[in-house]
Design a protein around this motif. Structure first.
Motif, PDB file in Angstrom:
ATOM      1  N   ALA A  23      -0.745 -31.879 -13.766  1.00 54.68           N
ATOM      2  CA  ALA A  23      -0.588 -33.168 -14.438  1.00 54.68           C
ATOM      3  C   ALA A  23       0.807 -33.276 -15.066  1.00 54.68           C
ATOM      4  O   ALA A  23       1.302 -32.328 -15.668  1.00 54.68           O
ATOM      5  CB  ALA A  23      -1.660 -33.330 -15.511  1.00 54.68           C
ATOM      6  N   VAL A  24       1.433 -34.437 -14.889  1.00 54.30           N
ATOM      7  CA  VAL A  24       2.741 -34.714 -15.485  1.00 54.30           C
ATOM      8  C   VAL A  24       2.700 -36.075 -16.143  1.00 54.30           C
ATOM      9  O   VAL A  24       1.727 -36.821 -16.008  1.00 54.30           O
ATOM     10  CB  VAL A  24       3.880 -34.662 -14.427  1.00 54.30           C
ATOM     11  N   GLY A  25       3.751 -36.430 -16.862  1.00 54.04           N
ATOM     12  CA  GLY A  25       3.750 -37.667 -17.620  1.00 54.04           C
ATOM     13  C   GLY A  25       4.132 -38.898 -16.830  1.00 54.04           C
ATOM     14  O   GLY A  25       3.887 -40.023 -17.273  1.00 54.04           O
ATOM     15  N   LYS A  26       4.761 -38.720 -15.640  1.00 53.03           N
ATOM     16  CA  LYS A  26       5.261 -39.871 -14.903  1.00 53.03           C
ATOM     17  C   LYS A  26       5.165 -39.633 -13.409  1.00 53.03           C
ATOM     18  O   LYS A  26       5.332 -38.506 -12.947  1.00 53.03           O
ATOM     19  CB  LYS A  26       6.725 -40.149 -15.294  1.00 53.03           C
ATOM     20  N   GLN A  27       4.903 -40.692 -12.662  1.00 56.84           N
ATOM     21  CA  GLN A  27       4.834 -40.584 -11.217  1.00 56.84           C
ATOM     22  C   GLN A  27       6.185 -40.122 -10.658  1.00 56.84           C
ATOM     23  O   GLN A  27       7.236 -40.525 -11.124  1.00 56.84           O
ATOM     24  CB  GLN A  27       4.474 -41.940 -10.583  1.00 56.84           C
ATOM     25  N   GLY A  28       6.115 -39.275  -9.634  1.00 55.49           N
ATOM     26  CA  GLY A  28       7.339 -38.853  -8.961  1.00 55.49           C
ATOM     27  C   GLY A  28       8.117 -37.767  -9.676  1.00 55.49           C
ATOM     28  O   GLY A  28       9.300 -37.566  -9.391  1.00 55.49           O
ATOM     29  N   GLY A  29       7.475 -37.042 -10.580  1.00 53.75           N
ATOM     30  CA  GLY A  29       8.169 -36.011 -11.341  1.00 53.75           C
ATOM     31  C   GLY A  29       7.652 -34.617 -11.043  1.00 53.75           C
ATOM     32  O   GLY A  29       6.726 -34.419 -10.252  1.00 53.75           O
ATOM     33  N   LEU A  30       8.274 -33.650 -11.690  1.00 55.68           N
ATOM     34  CA  LEU A  30       7.885 -32.255 -11.591  1.00 55.68           C
ATOM     35  C   LEU A  30       7.412 -31.765 -12.948  1.00 55.68           C
ATOM     36  O   LEU A  30       7.893 -32.235 -13.992  1.00 55.68           O
ATOM     37  CB  LEU A  30       9.060 -31.390 -11.122  1.00 55.68           C
ATOM     38  N   CYS A  31       6.495 -30.799 -12.942  1.00 54.70           N
ATOM     39  CA  CYS A  31       6.081 -30.188 -14.202  1.00 54.70           C
ATOM     40  C   CYS A  31       7.203 -29.279 -14.704  1.00 54.70           C
ATOM     41  O   CYS A  31       8.147 -28.957 -13.973  1.00 54.70           O
ATOM     42  CB  CYS A  31       4.791 -29.396 -14.012  1.00 54.70           C
ATOM     43  N   GLY A  32       7.100 -28.847 -15.950  1.00 52.72           N
ATOM     44  CA  GLY A  32       8.149 -28.014 -16.532  1.00 52.72           C
ATOM     45  C   GLY A  32       8.354 -26.714 -15.782  1.00 52.72           C
ATOM     46  O   GLY A  32       9.493 -26.272 -15.579  1.00 52.72           O
ATOM     47  N   GLU A  33       7.261 -26.104 -15.343  1.00 53.24           N
ATOM     48  CA  GLU A  33       7.379 -24.821 -14.647  1.00 53.24           C
ATOM     49  C   GLU A  33       8.080 -24.982 -13.301  1.00 53.24           C
ATOM     50  O   GLU A  33       8.943 -24.172 -12.943  1.00 53.24           O
ATOM     51  CB  GLU A  33       5.988 -24.217 -14.446  1.00 53.24           C
ATOM     52  N   CYS A  34       7.727 -26.024 -12.557  1.00 55.39           N
ATOM     53  CA  CYS A  34       8.360 -26.232 -11.244  1.00 55.39           C
ATOM     54  C   CYS A  34       9.812 -26.660 -11.409  1.00 55.39           C
ATOM     55  O   CYS A  34      10.679 -26.260 -10.621  1.00 55.39           O
ATOM     56  CB  CYS A  34       7.581 -27.262 -10.436  1.00 55.39           C
ATOM     57  N   TRP A  35      10.080 -27.488 -12.419  1.00 57.62           N
ATOM     58  CA  TRP A  35      11.473 -27.884 -12.658  1.00 57.62           C
ATOM     59  C   TRP A  35      12.326 -26.663 -12.969  1.00 57.62           C
ATOM     60  O   TRP A  35      13.455 -26.528 -12.497  1.00 57.62           O
ATOM     61  CB  TRP A  35      11.541 -28.907 -13.789  1.00 57.62           C
ATOM     62  N   ALA A  36      11.761 -25.750 -13.759  1.00 53.91           N
ATOM     63  CA  ALA A  36      12.494 -24.514 -14.072  1.00 53.91           C
ATOM     64  C   ALA A  36      12.678 -23.649 -12.835  1.00 53.91           C
ATOM     65  O   ALA A  36      13.593 -22.814 -12.785  1.00 53.91           O
ATOM     66  CB  ALA A  36      11.758 -23.733 -15.152  1.00 53.91           C
ATOM     67  N   GLY A  37      11.825 -23.841 -11.820  1.00 56.36           N
ATOM     68  CA  GLY A  37      11.936 -23.063 -10.597  1.00 56.36           C
ATOM     69  C   GLY A  37      12.979 -23.570  -9.631  1.00 56.36           C
ATOM     70  O   GLY A  37      13.245 -22.932  -8.608  1.00 56.36           O
ATOM     71  N   LEU A  38      13.571 -24.744  -9.907  1.00 57.78           N
ATOM     72  CA  LEU A  38      14.669 -25.240  -9.091  1.00 57.78           C
ATOM     73  C   LEU A  38      15.977 -24.606  -9.548  1.00 57.78           C
ATOM     74  O   LEU A  38      16.205 -24.443 -10.747  1.00 57.78           O
ATOM     75  CB  LEU A  38      14.788 -26.765  -9.198  1.00 57.78           C
ATOM     76  N   ALA A  39      16.815 -24.250  -8.613  1.00 52.72           N
ATOM     77  CA  ALA A  39      18.127 -23.674  -8.929  1.00 52.72           C
ATOM     78  C   ALA A  39      19.188 -24.697  -8.564  1.00 52.72           C
ATOM     79  O   ALA A  39      19.415 -24.977  -7.382  1.00 52.72           O
ATOM     80  CB  ALA A  39      18.344 -22.377  -8.162  1.00 52.72           C
ATOM     81  N   ILE A  40      19.831 -25.281  -9.560  1.00 53.66           N
ATOM     82  CA  ILE A  40      20.842 -26.305  -9.345  1.00 53.66           C
ATOM     83  C   ILE A  40      22.212 -25.640  -9.247  1.00 53.66           C
ATOM     84  O   ILE A  40      22.618 -24.927 -10.172  1.00 53.66           O
ATOM     85  CB  ILE A  40      20.849 -27.332 -10.490  1.00 53.66           C
ATOM     86  N   PRO A  41      22.931 -25.807  -8.144  1.00 50.29           N
ATOM     87  CA  PRO A  41      24.256 -25.190  -8.026  1.00 50.29           C
ATOM     88  C   PRO A  41      25.181 -25.710  -9.122  1.00 50.29           C
ATOM     89  O   PRO A  41      25.089 -26.859  -9.550  1.00 50.29           O
ATOM     90  CB  PRO A  41      24.745 -25.638  -6.638  1.00 50.29           C
ATOM     91  N   GLY A  42      26.066 -24.842  -9.566  1.00 51.24           N
ATOM     92  CA  GLY A  42      27.004 -25.239 -10.613  1.00 51.24           C
ATOM     93  C   GLY A  42      28.323 -24.526 -10.479  1.00 51.24           C
ATOM     94  O   GLY A  42      28.652 -23.925  -9.459  1.00 51.24           O
ATOM     95  N   GLU A  43      29.118 -24.578 -11.520  1.00 49.22           N
ATOM     96  CA  GLU A  43      30.415 -23.915 -11.568  1.00 49.22           C
ATOM     97  C   GLU A  43      30.238 -22.488 -12.070  1.00 49.22           C
ATOM     98  O   GLU A  43      29.313 -22.197 -12.835  1.00 49.22           O
ATOM     99  CB  GLU A  43      31.351 -24.683 -12.499  1.00 49.22           C
ATOM    100  N   PRO A  44      31.142 -21.572 -11.672  1.00 47.79           N
ATOM    101  CA  PRO A  44      32.239 -21.762 -10.717  1.00 47.79           C
ATOM    102  C   PRO A  44      31.711 -21.768  -9.288  1.00 47.79           C
ATOM    103  O   PRO A  44      30.654 -21.197  -8.998  1.00 47.79           O
ATOM    104  CB  PRO A  44      33.135 -20.551 -10.965  1.00 47.79           C
ATOM    105  N   CYS A  45      32.458 -22.424  -8.395  1.00 47.19           N
ATOM    106  CA  CYS A  45      32.035 -22.502  -7.011  1.00 47.19           C
ATOM    107  C   CYS A  45      33.249 -22.518  -6.093  1.00 47.19           C
ATOM    108  O   CYS A  45      34.380 -22.731  -6.545  1.00 47.19           O
ATOM    109  CB  CYS A  45      31.164 -23.734  -6.780  1.00 47.19           C
TER     110      CYS A  45
END
Length: 259
Positions: A23-45
């Motif tokens: 369960a999440v608060g809004k349609q089309g979103g991710l829960c906190g645990e799954c969001w934390a499981g995404l790795a967003i590329p960043g600097e340095p690169c």
């Protein structure tokens, strides 16, 4: 009216995490645990391909080892996430689970990684062979490209590239075998050269694995006169970037794509 419809939708179909179903608060979103499981590329690169680097990149001009060994044909790779169990789950659901409603969310994450000001470019999806397209019913890269165009990131040219012959699944093949399988398989469609000639192109795919498919697409676009080709994808497979929390490694056999 929109808010009322949203309330009705939430009542009939309670919002669920797109990855795990919690369960999440809004349609089309991710829960906190799954969001934390995404790795967003960043600097340095890497200055050429945006591969994450472990050390500081002085002046923003540092190159990774692969780009030093073989200069890329593209003008940069913009990945929403690195390939992790969570991004893999989303890709599998989108690509093979027929959950095409994931396209807007995945495209928004891709859009967040695109350089600002690139609105005059042509957006071209990686093509599927017609038999694979008929079997699957849709081209997942084209759905992402459509959403990026809808958000104002360029003009969509969904038919600019064509896969003129069917290629085998590239999963499990080495880089040389992938390049051989793709040789001559992807071209700019007849009569569409003028669409890309002299233009900056944003090449869109769902997942980038070895880069063989996108290299073949970029080469075809450059031969047709494209000024530059940037690559945008949702997930990028980098074995050295992050450890997976599963027992499998993020190699070609695991990645659900041929990029």
């Amino acid at each position: 009216m929109t808010q009322a419809l949203d309330l009705v939708l939430d009542f009939v179909f309670p919002p669920r995490c797109l990855a795990c179903g919690a369960a999440v608060g809004k349609q089309g979103g991710l829960c906190g645990e799954c969001w934390a499981g995404l790795a967003i590329p960043g600097e340095p690169c890497c200055a050429a391909c945006q591969r994450p680097l472990t050390g500081p990149a002085e002046g923003g001009e540092a190159l990774c080892a692969p780009c030093l060994a073989v200069p890329p044909r593209h003008a940069g790779i913009h990945a929403a996430t690195l390939y992790t169990p969570v991004s893999r789950k989303l890709i599998l659901a989108f690509k093979h689970g027929r959950r095409i409603a994931l396209a807007p969310t995945l495209a928004r994450l891709i859009a967040a990684r695109l350089p600002a000001g690139l609105t005059g470019q042509v957006i071209v999806p990686v093509p599927l062979h017609r038999w694979r397209l008929w079997g699957r019913g849709y081209n997942q890269a084209a759905l992402l490209a459509h959403e990026l165009a809808r958000m104002g990131h360029g003009t969509l040219a969904v038919d600019a590239l064509v896969r003129v012959r069917r290629t085998p699944s590239l999963g499990g093949l080495g880089k040389k075998a992938r390049r051989k399988a793709l040789r001559g398989a992807i071209r700019v469609a007849q009569g569409r050269q003028s669409v890309v000639r002299g233009r900056e192109v944003l090449l869109v795919d769902d997942v980038l694995t070895s880069g063989a498919t996108t290299d073949a697409c970029a080469a075809a676009l450059r031969r047709a006169g494209a000024r530059s080709v940037r690559i945008a994808c949702f997930a990028r497979v980098l074995e050295e970037a992050i450890p997976l929390t599963t027992n499998r490694t993020p190699g070609a056999a695991m990645a659900p794509g041929a990029g």
